[in-house]
Scaffold this motif. Sequence first.
Motif, PDB file in Angstrom:
ATOM      1  N   ASP A 120      13.785  11.265  -5.263  1.00 58.69           N
ATOM      2  CA  ASP A 120      15.138  10.785  -5.537  1.00 58.69           C
ATOM      3  C   ASP A 120      15.971  10.929  -4.270  1.00 58.69           C
ATOM      4  N   ILE A 121      16.454   9.807  -3.744  1.00 56.35           N
ATOM      5  CA  ILE A 121      17.252   9.849  -2.510  1.00 56.35           C
ATOM      6  C   ILE A 121      18.724   9.550  -2.768  1.00 56.35           C
ATOM      7  N   THR A 122      19.120   9.616  -4.026  1.00 52.73           N
ATOM      8  CA  THR A 122      20.491   9.244  -4.384  1.00 52.73           C
ATOM      9  C   THR A 122      21.526  10.061  -3.623  1.00 52.73           C
ATOM     10  N   GLU A 123      21.377  11.368  -3.610  1.00 47.92           N
ATOM     11  CA  GLU A 123      22.383  12.217  -2.967  1.00 47.92           C
ATOM     12  C   GLU A 123      22.489  11.918  -1.472  1.00 47.92           C
ATOM     13  N   GLY A 124      21.356  11.734  -0.807  1.00 46.43           N
ATOM     14  CA  GLY A 124      21.379  11.410   0.613  1.00 46.43           C
ATOM     15  C   GLY A 124      22.073  10.086   0.895  1.00 46.43           C
ATOM     16  N   LEU A 125      21.822   9.089   0.055  1.00 50.57           N
ATOM     17  CA  LEU A 125      22.491   7.803   0.220  1.00 50.57           C
ATOM     18  C   LEU A 125      23.984   7.913  -0.064  1.00 50.57           C
ATOM     19  N   ASP A 126      24.339   8.729  -1.061  1.00 50.76           N
ATOM     20  CA  ASP A 126      25.759   8.916  -1.359  1.00 50.76           C
ATOM     21  C   ASP A 126      26.500   9.482  -0.152  1.00 50.76           C
ATOM     22  N   LEU A 127      25.862  10.401   0.570  1.00 55.32           N
ATOM     23  CA  LEU A 127      26.498  10.979   1.753  1.00 55.32           C
ATOM     24  C   LEU A 127      26.679   9.932   2.850  1.00 55.32           C
ATOM     25  N   ILE A 128      25.693   9.060   3.011  1.00 50.67           N
ATOM     26  CA  ILE A 128      25.799   7.996   4.014  1.00 50.67           C
ATOM     27  C   ILE A 128      26.887   7.003   3.620  1.00 50.67           C
ATOM     28  N   LYS A 129      26.921   6.638   2.336  1.00 51.33           N
ATOM     29  CA  LYS A 129      27.928   5.682   1.867  1.00 51.33           C
ATOM     30  C   LYS A 129      29.338   6.225   2.011  1.00 51.33           C
ATOM     31  N   ALA A 130      29.493   7.544   1.994  1.00 48.87           N
ATOM     32  CA  ALA A 130      30.818   8.142   2.084  1.00 48.87           C
ATOM     33  C   ALA A 130      31.442   7.927   3.459  1.00 48.87           C
ATOM     34  N   VAL A 131      30.633   7.708   4.476  1.00 48.85           N
ATOM     35  CA  VAL A 131      31.140   7.467   5.823  1.00 48.85           C
ATOM     36  C   VAL A 131      31.516   5.990   5.926  1.00 48.85           C
ATOM     37  N   LYS A 132      32.758   5.719   6.272  1.00 48.19           N
ATOM     38  CA  LYS A 132      33.240   4.344   6.328  1.00 48.19           C
ATOM     39  C   LYS A 132      33.572   3.945   7.759  1.00 48.19           C
ATOM     40  N   SER A 133      33.172   2.731   8.105  1.00 47.78           N
ATOM     41  CA  SER A 133      33.502   2.164   9.414  1.00 47.78           C
ATOM     42  C   SER A 133      34.935   1.635   9.370  1.00 47.78           C
ATOM     43  N   GLU A 134      35.447   1.250  10.505  1.00 47.38           N
ATOM     44  CA  GLU A 134      36.785   0.632  10.558  1.00 47.38           C
ATOM     45  C   GLU A 134      36.818  -0.646   9.734  1.00 47.38           C
ATOM     46  N   GLU A 135      35.717  -1.406   9.796  1.00 43.54           N
ATOM     47  CA  GLU A 135      35.654  -2.636   8.996  1.00 43.54           C
ATOM     48  C   GLU A 135      35.671  -2.311   7.502  1.00 43.54           C
ATOM     49  N   GLY A 179       0.782  -1.231   0.000  1.00 44.70           N
ATOM     50  CA  GLY A 179       0.000   0.000   0.000  1.00 44.70           C
ATOM     51  C   GLY A 179       0.815   1.282   0.000  1.00 44.70           C
ATOM     52  N   TYR A 180       2.067   1.205  -0.406  1.00 44.09           N
ATOM     53  CA  TYR A 180       2.904   2.410  -0.436  1.00 44.09           C
ATOM     54  C   TYR A 180       2.410   3.385  -1.497  1.00 44.09           C
ATOM     55  N   LYS A 181       2.421   4.669  -1.160  1.00 42.87           N
ATOM     56  CA  LYS A 181       1.976   5.708  -2.090  1.00 42.87           C
ATOM     57  C   LYS A 181       3.123   6.630  -2.507  1.00 42.87           C
ATOM     58  N   THR A 182       4.263   6.506  -1.832  1.00 46.98           N
ATOM     59  CA  THR A 182       5.444   7.304  -2.173  1.00 46.98           C
ATOM     60  C   THR A 182       6.657   6.388  -2.200  1.00 46.98           C
ATOM     61  N   LEU A 183       7.465   6.523  -3.236  1.00 48.82           N
ATOM     62  CA  LEU A 183       8.707   5.758  -3.354  1.00 48.82           C
ATOM     63  C   LEU A 183       9.873   6.710  -3.498  1.00 48.82           C
ATOM     64  N   ALA A 184      10.946   6.411  -2.808  1.00 51.06           N
ATOM     65  CA  ALA A 184      12.198   7.147  -2.973  1.00 51.06           C
ATOM     66  C   ALA A 184      13.146   6.217  -3.708  1.00 51.06           C
ATOM     67  N   LEU A 185      13.518   6.600  -4.912  1.00 53.03           N
ATOM     68  CA  LEU A 185      14.345   5.738  -5.754  1.00 53.03           C
ATOM     69  C   LEU A 185      15.808   6.174  -5.693  1.00 53.03           C
ATOM     70  N   PRO A 186      16.688   5.283  -5.321  1.00 54.77           N
ATOM     71  CA  PRO A 186      18.114   5.610  -5.361  1.00 54.77           C
ATOM     72  C   PRO A 186      18.681   5.283  -6.740  1.00 54.77           C
ATOM     73  N   GLY A 187      19.433   6.198  -7.307  1.00 55.11           N
ATOM     74  CA  GLY A 187      20.111   5.934  -8.568  1.00 55.11           C
ATOM     75  C   GLY A 187      19.189   5.676  -9.738  1.00 55.11           C
ATOM     76  N   GLU A 188      18.057   6.362  -9.785  1.00 54.25           N
ATOM     77  CA  GLU A 188      17.106   6.120 -10.876  1.00 54.25           C
ATOM     78  C   GLU A 188      17.757   6.336 -12.236  1.00 54.25           C
ATOM     79  N   GLN A 189      18.680   7.271 -12.328  1.00 59.16           N
ATOM     80  CA  GLN A 189      19.329   7.553 -13.613  1.00 59.16           C
ATOM     81  C   GLN A 189      20.169   6.370 -14.096  1.00 59.16           C
ATOM     82  N   MET A 190      20.446   5.409 -13.206  1.00 63.74           N
ATOM     83  CA  MET A 190      21.244   4.240 -13.590  1.00 63.74           C
ATOM     84  C   MET A 190      20.386   3.005 -13.855  1.00 63.74           C
ATOM     85  N   MET A 191      19.089   3.084 -13.599  1.00 65.91           N
ATOM     86  CA  MET A 191      18.218   1.936 -13.853  1.00 65.91           C
ATOM     87  C   MET A 191      18.085   1.747 -15.363  1.00 65.91           C
ATOM     88  N   TYR A 192      17.964   0.493 -15.776  1.00 65.15           N
ATOM     89  CA  TYR A 192      17.757   0.305 -17.206  1.00 65.15           C
ATOM     90  C   TYR A 192      16.321   0.707 -17.547  1.00 65.15           C
TER      91      TYR A 192
END
Length: 169
Positions: free
Chosen positions: A58-73, A27-40
Amino acid sequence: MTPMFPAVRYCADYDADLIAGEIEKAGYKTLALPGEQMMYHGFAARLKSRLAGVSYGDITEGLDLIKAVKSEEDITWIRKACAMQDQIFAKVLEHVKPGMHDYEIMAYSSYLSELLDGETGYFLGSSSPPGTPALFRMKPHHGRRMAAGDVLVWQAENSGPGGYFGHLC
């Protein structure tokens, strides 16, 4: 889990229909798509046509910021990937000689990556005479045979153990 194969036409509709069905069921009415420009295109077009009443963000930029933070692992795995690429490059330098085709150099690089627990990726590059640009070529364009004094551009586009990428050129 369903196998996906973008080169097979019906997979675009099939994959989108499976996902759209789950979204409709929830029943979702809103979707946030990451990297839509890369979908086929076939997949994205079918998904949007099936979910015509859904709004998109579009949540790509927000996810990119999260991915930029790296853990010790993460950092440990990235260092392993970079060390693997350093080893491959060192062995490729010892292996390359005049008379080899570009594809032999790239295939040897891939072979070494497999032996060193590389997970995915490929190697780009080509040889050329001095004064002519050596370009980032892919496999279909690796037929040139190197001559003495040629230059070689070589770039690792592969991930190490753990799936993390480094970049070496």
